[in-house]
Design a protein around this motif. Structure first.
Motif, PDB file in Angstrom:
ATOM      1  N   SER A1140      47.429  63.569  36.903  1.00 58.49           N
ATOM      2  CA  SER A1140      47.506  62.858  36.189  1.00 58.49           C
ATOM      3  C   SER A1140      47.855  62.513  35.204  1.00 58.49           C
ATOM      4  O   SER A1140      47.999  61.165  34.651  1.00 58.49           O
ATOM      5  N   LEU A1141      46.919  63.712  34.477  1.00 61.15           N
ATOM      6  CA  LEU A1141      46.637  63.773  32.852  1.00 61.15           C
ATOM      7  C   LEU A1141      48.354  63.367  31.836  1.00 61.15           C
ATOM      8  O   LEU A1141      47.968  62.516  31.385  1.00 61.15           O
ATOM      9  N   TRP A1142      49.126  64.295  31.790  1.00 60.47           N
ATOM     10  CA  TRP A1142      50.476  63.934  31.481  1.00 60.47           C
ATOM     11  C   TRP A1142      50.897  62.123  30.999  1.00 60.47           C
ATOM     12  O   TRP A1142      51.644  61.779  30.122  1.00 60.47           O
ATOM     13  N   LEU A1143      51.409  62.311  33.235  1.00 62.57           N
ATOM     14  CA  LEU A1143      52.557  60.965  32.751  1.00 62.57           C
ATOM     15  C   LEU A1143      51.089  59.627  32.356  1.00 62.57           C
ATOM     16  O   LEU A1143      51.229  58.975  31.427  1.00 62.57           O
ATOM     17  N   SER A1144      49.947  59.769  32.078  1.00 60.19           N
ATOM     18  CA  SER A1144      48.433  58.809  31.822  1.00 60.19           C
ATOM     19  C   SER A1144      48.867  59.059  30.435  1.00 60.19           C
ATOM     20  O   SER A1144      48.967  57.685  29.655  1.00 60.19           O
ATOM     21  N   ALA A1145      49.166  59.664  30.146  1.00 60.56           N
ATOM     22  CA  ALA A1145      49.206  59.566  28.545  1.00 60.56           C
ATOM     23  C   ALA A1145      50.099  59.320  27.982  1.00 60.56           C
ATOM     24  O   ALA A1145      50.438  58.719  27.021  1.00 60.56           O
ATOM     25  N   VAL A1146      51.760  59.780  28.286  1.00 64.36           N
ATOM     26  CA  VAL A1146      53.477  58.722  28.356  1.00 64.36           C
ATOM     27  C   VAL A1146      53.361  57.465  28.108  1.00 64.36           C
ATOM     28  O   VAL A1146      53.439  57.178  27.617  1.00 64.36           O
ATOM     29  N   SER A1147      52.224  56.840  28.815  1.00 65.32           N
ATOM     30  CA  SER A1147      51.905  55.534  29.203  1.00 65.32           C
ATOM     31  C   SER A1147      50.838  54.947  28.237  1.00 65.32           C
ATOM     32  O   SER A1147      51.496  53.872  27.609  1.00 65.32           O
ATOM     33  N   GLN A1148      50.346  55.527  28.237  1.00 67.78           N
ATOM     34  CA  GLN A1148      48.935  55.319  27.834  1.00 67.78           C
ATOM     35  C   GLN A1148      49.492  55.157  26.262  1.00 67.78           C
ATOM     36  O   GLN A1148      49.345  53.843  25.230  1.00 67.78           O
ATOM     37  N   PHE A1149      50.597  56.101  25.056  1.00 64.22           N
ATOM     38  CA  PHE A1149      50.603  55.744  24.152  1.00 64.22           C
ATOM     39  C   PHE A1149      52.445  55.500  24.411  1.00 64.22           C
ATOM     40  O   PHE A1149      52.681  55.198  23.067  1.00 64.22           O
ATOM     41  N   LYS A1150      52.603  55.239  24.899  1.00 66.87           N
ATOM     42  CA  LYS A1150      54.125  54.372  25.412  1.00 66.87           C
ATOM     43  C   LYS A1150      55.413  55.377  24.343  1.00 66.87           C
ATOM     44  O   LYS A1150      56.006  55.170  23.769  1.00 66.87           O
ATOM     45  N   VAL A1151      55.386  56.573  25.071  1.00 67.82           N
ATOM     46  CA  VAL A1151      56.093  57.589  24.557  1.00 67.82           C
ATOM     47  C   VAL A1151      57.873  57.283  25.390  1.00 67.82           C
ATOM     48  O   VAL A1151      57.862  56.968  26.132  1.00 67.82           O
ATOM     49  N   ARG A1152      58.009  57.900  24.492  1.00 68.75           N
ATOM     50  CA  ARG A1152      59.855  57.268  24.288  1.00 68.75           C
ATOM     51  C   ARG A1152      60.619  59.004  24.659  1.00 68.75           C
ATOM     52  O   ARG A1152      61.360  58.825  25.785  1.00 68.75           O
ATOM     53  N   VAL A1153      60.193  60.185  23.913  1.00 66.90           N
ATOM     54  CA  VAL A1153      60.762  61.301  24.507  1.00 66.90           C
ATOM     55  C   VAL A1153      59.988  62.146  25.035  1.00 66.90           C
ATOM     56  O   VAL A1153      58.691  61.767  24.361  1.00 66.90           O
ATOM     57  N   THR A1154      59.869  62.267  25.351  1.00 63.51           N
ATOM     58  CA  THR A1154      59.066  64.052  26.646  1.00 63.51           C
ATOM     59  C   THR A1154      59.507  64.963  26.686  1.00 63.51           C
ATOM     60  O   THR A1154      60.333  64.736  27.781  1.00 63.51           O
ATOM     61  N   PHE A1155      58.557  65.971  26.896  1.00 62.42           N
ATOM     62  CA  PHE A1155      59.250  67.493  27.027  1.00 62.42           C
ATOM     63  C   PHE A1155      57.939  67.597  28.179  1.00 62.42           C
ATOM     64  O   PHE A1155      57.142  67.648  28.341  1.00 62.42           O
ATOM     65  N   CYS A1156      58.303  68.386  29.253  1.00 65.76           N
ATOM     66  CA  CYS A1156      57.310  69.598  30.393  1.00 65.76           C
ATOM     67  C   CYS A1156      58.207  70.639  30.582  1.00 65.76           C
ATOM     68  O   CYS A1156      59.560  71.193  29.916  1.00 65.76           O
ATOM     69  N   SER A1157      57.627  71.482  31.637  1.00 66.27           N
ATOM     70  CA  SER A1157      58.375  72.907  32.395  1.00 66.27           C
ATOM     71  C   SER A1157      58.517  72.285  33.738  1.00 66.27           C
ATOM     72  O   SER A1157      57.713  71.359  34.555  1.00 66.27           O
ATOM     73  N   TYR A1158      59.156  72.611  34.632  1.00 62.16           N
ATOM     74  CA  TYR A1158      59.402  72.724  35.570  1.00 62.16           C
ATOM     75  C   TYR A1158      58.124  72.206  36.786  1.00 62.16           C
ATOM     76  O   TYR A1158      57.841  72.242  37.858  1.00 62.16           O
ATOM     77  N   SER A1159      56.838  73.469  36.003  1.00 64.03           N
ATOM     78  CA  SER A1159      56.173  73.308  36.856  1.00 64.03           C
ATOM     79  C   SER A1159      54.422  73.123  36.599  1.00 64.03           C
ATOM     80  O   SER A1159      54.451  72.498  37.575  1.00 64.03           O
ATOM     81  N   VAL A1160      55.405  71.564  35.351  1.00 67.50           N
ATOM     82  CA  VAL A1160      54.256  71.080  35.702  1.00 67.50           C
ATOM     83  C   VAL A1160      55.082  69.951  36.539  1.00 67.50           C
ATOM     84  O   VAL A1160      53.854  69.159  36.530  1.00 67.50           O
ATOM     85  N   MET A1161      56.392  69.830  36.379  1.00 68.92           N
ATOM     86  CA  MET A1161      57.154  68.122  37.261  1.00 68.92           C
ATOM     87  C   MET A1161      56.438  69.096  38.184  1.00 68.92           C
ATOM     88  O   MET A1161      56.320  67.628  39.195  1.00 68.92           O
ATOM     89  N   GLU A1162      56.274  70.028  39.281  1.00 67.44           N
ATOM     90  CA  GLU A1162      55.989  70.478  39.773  1.00 67.44           C
ATOM     91  C   GLU A1162      54.757  69.602  41.388  1.00 67.44           C
ATOM     92  O   GLU A1162      54.295  69.362  41.990  1.00 67.44           O
ATOM     93  N   MET A1163      53.808  70.304  40.074  1.00 66.24           N
ATOM     94  CA  MET A1163      52.306  69.821  40.136  1.00 66.24           C
ATOM     95  C   MET A1163      52.154  68.082  40.088  1.00 66.24           C
ATOM     96  O   MET A1163      51.759  67.727  41.054  1.00 66.24           O
TER      97      MET A1163
END
Length: 1481
Positions: A1140-1163
């Motif tokens: 949950s590290l990536w999604l928690s960071a997106v929520s915590q910093f209220k990020v509008r634009v984010t980039f990830c890979s398919y392996s991250v999305m699958e995880m």
């Protein structure tokens, strides 16, 4: 018996010998074996001489006995005088010790109906003609094996199945670091092949049989050589044997060469097995059918052309056959209940039924009086003593289930007549033993549809039923809730004297319902009326000549064979035929008086080949493929019988044609309960003549029996509709195939009578499947050998290929209620992948002959003609571009990244650029503009002072993801060096990761390595020395403790076209390449991304990507410095411990634009799918996300992105937020969705057209449709065109071609391509062959197409969508068509819930499918058939090899892309440790 000599046939075909010479030479070769018999026009084999040249095992194979097939639908007797004695008496025909022919068999064995000595004779004779096939045995892991077998060494190039047994038992992992094993010399194996090939047939057969005679490997005397030659000629396979040895050696050499060129170990056991498979597939198979359908741009055409040489019916149209008139009986009762009342009151002590125990001793005799009184008691109790809420539970006409064991006919009879007296409708069913009985759910469905609420049973039976915790009988799966009532005496009450059950005349009201299970497994209730029940008794009484006080025994040949010695006469055996729908159809009449006109029993020896075409052809018993059938007697009195065609309009058959027997009689069933449509088709059939005129105004009932009317108006039955399999237009009966399989029994290691044969529909045709239960003591090799011999026997006898042959452990096949195998349930488990076999042999190459035509590539149309054609058709050229950047004002445009950082350090020194998170979600490191600048300065000083590097030197940066990597990158630019980012080796996996680091350092010509102290120690450690030569590392500098020094002057390149950095990556096809990025391209890339994503210093973006190559590197190291926004860096490796590290960071910093890979999305999808509620309680909110872009170099994974959006919708993620990007080596960012512009569009393509490199749009949900989403919006400054891959001319809108790109941020070229340099020479500077020939384009290597949509972009123009189909390098060219691996893999993953991942590749034109099994290892073999089925159905391809491995075996790179070539190399080097490897024949 000997048809031809292949060696001579080949000579004749190529013109080396004339026909006359051929006959002469053939006669001379076969002279010792063919005695001249006067009066015979055909040669007979001298078996004595022939068998003297054969091993004892081969003699056993040819051991001939005789027998007659029994059909399950009839109990036929045989006149011994009709049996033909033609046993071959030879001194060598002795069954080996331990043969089951010497063991007594149980008299009540279920499979006696299949036994036929004549058929066994035919099968063994057919097998004797075959040379033992050398098929590759499947490879199994120890844990999958049912029984241990002898370990054996496997040579690299052997072609004998018996010698390959060693691959079944994987040796333990090799202790040394080298994955290769030393093998004996090549000469040794060549000798082994030559010696083993000549005797492999007998050697493999005799190894496990005491009766076998071992052959010697070497023959030193001329006499021995002559014996070997005689053996070969006796087999008539001399030419094939020599050819197989030559092919083995030649293909071994080819494999050796290919293996060396591809880096695959030459001692691979897998390679040798694939070679065996190729050699087997090279053998000529039956001529294929004419094209069954054409796979083309238009719809599929089901065109089936019958064989012009097939036999056709020649007789006249049959006439309906009348039974003798139904006699008039003066005292015939008006109903069956009236008859029961008469006998129960007038002759109460006469015996009605006597029950016997297992020792044939009478245990109970039910008299007519007891039957009458007990039935009355039960009827009264049911109607008057069962109630709910003061309302009677049952009313006349209600249905009641009768659940009685087969060994208690007395109680069943009482319950049956008790229901009839109470005017209830009994529904007899078998006793359910468990909640999961085979077919029990369908029976429950029938009970529910009949409205059954009460079940009658005995006290003993009720106690044996499974109970719930409350003590009540459990509700069986699919059954309605039932009240169970025990019918024993103490539970029923005596009716009052004034109560009398209503005795009505027989009517058409339903008397009882009999259930029947169809071929597909569904259960139907056949209703029988009171009048039909009475009429049936009438016709049976007349046909059998019953009178009062008589009793009868019906039997079959097995009974006759036992008791004939005790005086039983054959003529008293009266076989009959019956079916659930029509009840008794025919019965043989018995008479002592020959003058009565009753015809003698009939017997027909029919050609199986003719029967497969539905034609009756009388044959001789000497032929191999014949079926001997006997009549089932004459038509029942008062009945009208005809034979109609099986499919389509019910036309009458010709006299020599097999069809379905139909009966018109008052004694048949009347309907399927609750199924009016099926009732009309089966119970109300109107047969018609060839002119279309009805033969009668009476409706006929289809009996489901296949047969014909023979001489003397005798009825013959040859099969049942339930067992009919129509394969390639020919009919085969499942029971015939069972009989053939049972005849292949030299080794006796499957259970007789435990064989199921059925057909499954795959690729527009039926395919035969054989499933048998394997004995626990059978070895792997014996089982495999039996399977291969069954295939040969069925092919020879039936001229039909078996699609799948599976062996399952003992007692695992679902059992039918009356014993035997539940066929439909077995078929269902096979199709669902729940059969769990222990051995599987698939033969799609042999039996699938209706594949579409291979694509014939037409001469290419010239590029000029293409443009003219598009213009004439009104189609625009497929070209599109992003916003024009030349007209945009950009005040902070810089040409050099080092200048940008220096300017930001002065202008906004404390502005935060980077924020690095660790696995706990806390900040591990930060960097502001000035902090990054100062770190870069210190690195530059260290490079110049400690490293003494020159301008332009290449420096490898080996760092974990973090700020140090970014700082050293700019330090290199400050010093004028060229940085190369390299992923550090994995400490626990140095053997595979460190060589890649070494290779990149060497190929990039790096003169220095910058890294941390920990990694520096790792590079120089003893563990590293075991993997690479650590003495050849260039200078290694650690940057942990650098002195605080300022650089005198930051290096400024003389021109922006100079090299800024090298981008090294390994493609999915295994090619390592470094791409050159100039300073101009670097700044143009950053500018384009800034404009597309609206990146400004006030913005924050979250990046969860690896920072070593491609767009991931650009987003980590370049974009923040150029645009000034803050990047929150989340290393993907940290998600393994905290998903949950990536999604928690997106929520915590209220990020509008984010980039990830398919392996991250699958995880996230797999790891957090069930934790969304917990995340919501932790205040994780994703509603702030405007754009979530997946960075990829592949076709968008639409299933994964949709799953991600759906799962995290509950956390506020907008369904419009997720999009994909597209980039490749020549241009890392071609498409990005960005923050503005229309939403991505999705189209649906016809996959069949795509294989022909054509784009055909279809509706969503269409068959063979493939969803495709556009890969984001084209970036500013980027131009894209679609070009023909061969002519290099431009293509029109919605045409498939290679994507070419022209852009300021294109890479300038390859620094090096490690592997295939010549193939990539024109990737960066190529021109169109026609049209705009001035523009320089870069070839992406990806197939795709452009399509103008109805949407408008920001400028008001219509939006052009780019769709990426796949990498050109990864496509598979099979059957002249182009396949994309991901399409096949998607189908395979969808085929079974336990398939976690899949990867496909080709090897020597064989399609290899590797699947990861996420479940029990016993499911491994289930996947083989499912994988083969789905690839055939959806892609028209035959899978060559199916490999089942553990989860995580398929290698995946940091971008989530499968490394199929690495997987291929690992498979061929036998390094995957597979659970199971199946080689499809």
């Amino acid at each position: 018996m000997i048809h031809h000599n292949p060696f001579l046939s080949l000579s004749l075909s190529v013109g080396d010998i004339t026909q006359k010479g051929y006959e002469k030479k053939r006669g001379k070769l076969l002279a010792p074996y063919i005695p001249q018999i006067q009066g015979k026009q055909f040669p007979l084999i001298n078996f004595s001489l022939l068998m003297s040249k054969m091993s004892s095992m081969e003699i056993e194979v040819m051991h001939l006995t005789e027998m007659i097939i029994f059909w399950p639908v009839l109990c036929a007797g045989v006149d011994p005088s009709l049996q033909i004695e033609h046993r071959i008496q030879t001194s060598s025909q002795v069954a080996p010790p331990g043969s089951k022919q010497n063991k007594p068999r149980a008299a009540n064995s279920r499979d006696e109906c299949f036994r036929s000595d004549l058929h066994t004779e035919a099968v063994q004779a057919a097998l004797a003609k075959y040379k033992e096939r050398k098929m590759p045995m499947p490879s199994k892991r120890r844990s999958v094996l049912v029984q241990s077998s002898v370990e054996a060494c496997t040579p690299p190039d052997t072609s004998s199945a018996s010698e390959d047994e060693g691959s079944l038992r994987r040796q333990g992992r090799i202790a040394s670091s080298s994955p290769y094993q030393a093998h004996p010399s090549v000469e040794h194996w060549f000798n082994r092949v030559i010696q083993g090939s000549s005797t492999s047939s007998s050697a493999s057969s005799t190894s496990s049989h005491p009766g076998g005679r071992p052959h010697h490997a070497t023959n030193t005397t001329s006499a021995s050589a002559a014996t070997v030659l005689a053996d070969l000629m006796a087999h008539t396979h001399f030419f094939y044997l020599i050819l197989s040895i030559f092919l083995s050696l030649y293909m071994s050499y080819l494999l050796l060469t290919l293996s060396l060129s591809k880096g695959v170990p030459v001692n691979s056991r897998v390679s040798s097995k694939i070679q065996q498979l190729l050699n087997t597939l090279k053998r000529p198979k039956r001529p294929p059918l004419r094209e069954f359908f054409v796979d083309d741009f238009e719809e599929l055409l089901d065109v089936q052309h019958p064989d012009p040489n097939q036999p056709k019916p020649e007789g006249g149209e049959m006439r309906p056959l009348n039974g003798e008139p139904l006699g008039v009986v003066t005292n015939w009762p008006p109903s069956l209940l009236a008859s029961l009342q008469r006998w129960g009151t007038t002759q109460p002590k006469s015996p009605c039924l006597t029950a016997l125990d297992n020792a044939s001793k009478p245990i109970y005799t039910l008299t007519y009086g007891k039957l009458w009184t007990r039935s009355q008691k039960l009827a009264y109790t049911l109607l008057n003593k069962l109630s709910t809420r003061n309302e009677p539970l049952l009313r006349p006409g209600d249905r009641v289930a009768l659940v009685f064991p087969n060994n208690d006919p007395v109680m069943f009879m009482v319950a049956f007549y008790g229901c009839l007296l109470a005017e209830l409708v009994p529904v007899p069913i078998e006793v359910p033993l468990t909640r999961k009985d085979a077919g029990s759910q369908q029976v429950g469905f029938l009970l529910g549809s009949c409205g059954v609420t009460l079940a009658l049973t005995t006290d003993a039976c009720q106690k044996g039923l499974p109970k719930a915790q409350t003590g009540e009988v459990v509700t069986f799966k699919g059954w309605p809730r039932l009240l169970w009532f025990v019918t024993d005496g103490k539970h029923v009450v005596k009716p009052p004297k004034d109560w009398h059950p209503p005795i009505r005349d027989a009517s058409n009201e339903i008397a009882y319902i009999e259930y029947k299970t169809s071929k597909e497994g569904s259960t139907m209730g056949i209703t029988v009326s009171h009048s039909a029940m009475l009429a049936h008794c009438h016709v049976l009484t007349q046909a059998c000549g019953y009178t009062e006080g008589e009793w009868s025994i019906s039997s079959c040949d097995a009974f006759l064979n036992v008791f004939q010695a005790r005086g039983l006469r054959p003529e008293v055996i009266c076989p009959c035929a019956s079916s659930s729908e029509a009840m008794t159809v025919a019965i043989r009449r018995y008479t002592d008086d020959i003058t009565m006109g009753v015809p003698p029993p009939g017997k027909a020896v029919l050609s199986m080949s003719g029967l497969s075409y539905g034609v009756i052809r009388v044959d001789t018993e000497e032929k191999l493929s014949v079926l001997t059938v006997q009549d089932v007697g004459q038509v029942m009195p008062g009945a009208l019988v005809c034979v109609i065609r099986v499919e389509g309009t019910p036309y009458l058959c010709r006299t020599d044609e097999v069809g379905e027997i139909c009966v018109s009689s008052s004694s048949t069933g009347i309907s399927y309960y609750g199924l009016p449509g099926m009732t009309k088709n089966v119970f109300e059939t109107i047969p018609v003549t060839s002119s279309g005129a009805p033969i009668s105004d009476r409706p006929f009932t289809r009996t489901s029996l296949l047969g014909f009317i023979g001489p003397d108006n005798l009825v013959f039955v040859v099969g049942k509709m339930d067992g009919l399999m129509v394969v390639s237009g020919r009919r085969h009966n499942a029971d015939d195939v069972v009989a053939t399989a049972l005849a292949v029994e030299p080794m006796k290691f499957v259970y007789r009578g435990r064989i199921a044969v059925f057909s499954v529909s795959v690729l527009h045709d039926e395919r035969i499947v054989v499933v048998a239960e394997q004995r626990p003591d059978a070895s792997e090799e014996d089982s495999f050998q039996w399977m291969s011999r069954v295939l040969q026997a069925i092919d020879s006898i039936h001229q039909a290929g078996v699609y799948c042959l599976a062996l399952v452990p003992a007692n695992t096949l679902p059992k039918a209620p009356l014993g035997g195998i539940h066929i439909s349930e077995t078929k269902q488990r096979f199709l669902e992948g729940a059969l769990h076999p222990c051995n599987v042999l698939m033969c799609p190459h042999t039996c699938v002959t209706n594949l579409p035509k291979p694509r014939q590539k037409q001469p290419e149309v010239g590029p000029a003609s293409m443009i003219v054609g598009n213009l004439v058709a009104g189609k625009r050229i497929a070209q599109a571009c992003g916003r024009d950047v030349s007209q945009l004002e950009d005040n902070d445009q810089f040409l050099y990244m080092q200048d940008v950082l220096q300017w930001r350090a002065q202008a906004t020194p404390d502005h935060p650029l980077f924020l690095l998170l660790n696995a706990k979600g806390t900040v591990a490191n930060t960097a502001s503009c000035v902090q990054l600048h100062k770190r870069a300065e210190r690195v530059a000083v260290a490079l110049m002072e400690r490293g003494r590097l020159n301008t332009g030197d290449h420096v490898a940066l080996v760092y974990p993801p973090g700020v140090d990597l970014i700082a050293t990158f700019y330090g290199c630019l400050y010093a004028g060096c060229v940085p190369v980012t390299v992923r550090p080796p994995h400490p626990q996996n140095l053997a595979t990761t460190l060589p890649t680091v070494k290779m990149i350092v060497e190929v990039s010509k790096s003169v220095c390595i910058l890294t941390t102290q920990a990694i520096m120690k790792l590079l120089k450690s003893k563990e590293a020395a075991a993997a690479v030569d650590i003495k050849t590392w260039p200078l290694i500098l650690d940057t942990d403790d650098l002195p605080r020094k300022r650089i005198p002057q930051i290096y400024k390149p003389p021109t922006p076209e100079m090299l800024a950095y090298l981008d090294f990556s390994v493609s999915t096809t295994g090619i390592l390449a470094g791409v050159k990025m100039s300073h101009a391209a670097t700044s143009a890339l950053c500018r384009s991304i800034k404009l597309q994503c609206e990146l400004y210093p006030s913005r924050q973006i979250a990046i969860c990507l690896d920072p070593y190559c491609g767009l991931g590197f650009a987003l980590w190291c370049l974009c923040s410095v150029y645009s000034g926004h803050q990047s929150i860096l989340v290393p993907p490796l940290e998600l393994e411990t905290n998903p949950s590290l990536w999604l928690s960071a997106v929520s915590q910093f209220k990020v509008r634009v984010t980039f990830c890979s398919y392996s991250v999305m699958e995880m996230c999808t797999k790891g957090l799918g069930s934790q969304t509620e917990a995340l919501r309680l932790r205040n994780v909110n994703l509603s702030c996300v405007r754009t979530c872009m997946v960075v990829a170099e592949e076709r968008p994974r639409i299933t994964l992105t949709q799953s991600f959006s759906k799962i995290f919708k509950d956390l506020g993620l907008s369904s419009r937020a997720v999009s994909t990007t597209f980039g490749c080596r020549v241009n890392v960012a071609i498409c990005l969705q960005g923050t503005s512009g229309p939403d991505p569009t999705t189209v649906y393509l016809d996959m069949r057209a795509l294989r022909h490199d054509r784009v055909r749009l279809v509706e969503r949900g269409s068959p063979h449709s493939l969803p495709l989403t556009e890969s984001g919006k084209i970036l500013p400054g980027v131009k894209v065109i679609i070009a023909n891959t061969e002519t290099k001319g431009p293509l029109g809108d919605s045409h498939l071609g290679e994507i070419w790109v022209s852009s300021p941020h294109n890479a300038t070229g390859y620094y090096t391509v490690y592997g295939e340099e010549a193939l990539h020479a024109d990737h960066f500077s190529t021109r169109l062959s026609f049209g705009d020939t001035q523009t320089l384009w870069a070839r992406t290597g990806y197939l795709g197409f452009l399509r103008r949509t109805e949407l408008t972009d920001a400028s008001g123009e219509r939006h052009d969508a780019l769709y990426v189909v796949g990498s050109l390098d990864e496509t598979l060219e099979l059957r002249g068509m182009r396949y994309h691996p991901t399409d096949i893999e998607t189908s395979v993953i969808r085929s079974h819930k336990s398939i976690a991942e899949c990867a496909v590749f080709t090897w020597t034109n064989l399609l290899v499918v590797v699947v990861e099994l996420e479940g029990s290892e016993q499911e491994a073999l289930d996947l083989v058939a499912l994988v083969t089925n789905v690839v055939l159905e959806e892609h028209y391809l035959i899978v060559g090899v199916v490999v089942v491995v553990d989860p995580g075996v398929i290698p995946i790179n940091s971008r989530g892309e499968k490394q199929r070539m690495h997987l291929r190399d690992g498979f061929l080097a036998d390094q995957l440790d597979p659970i199971y490897v199946a080689y499809n024949m």
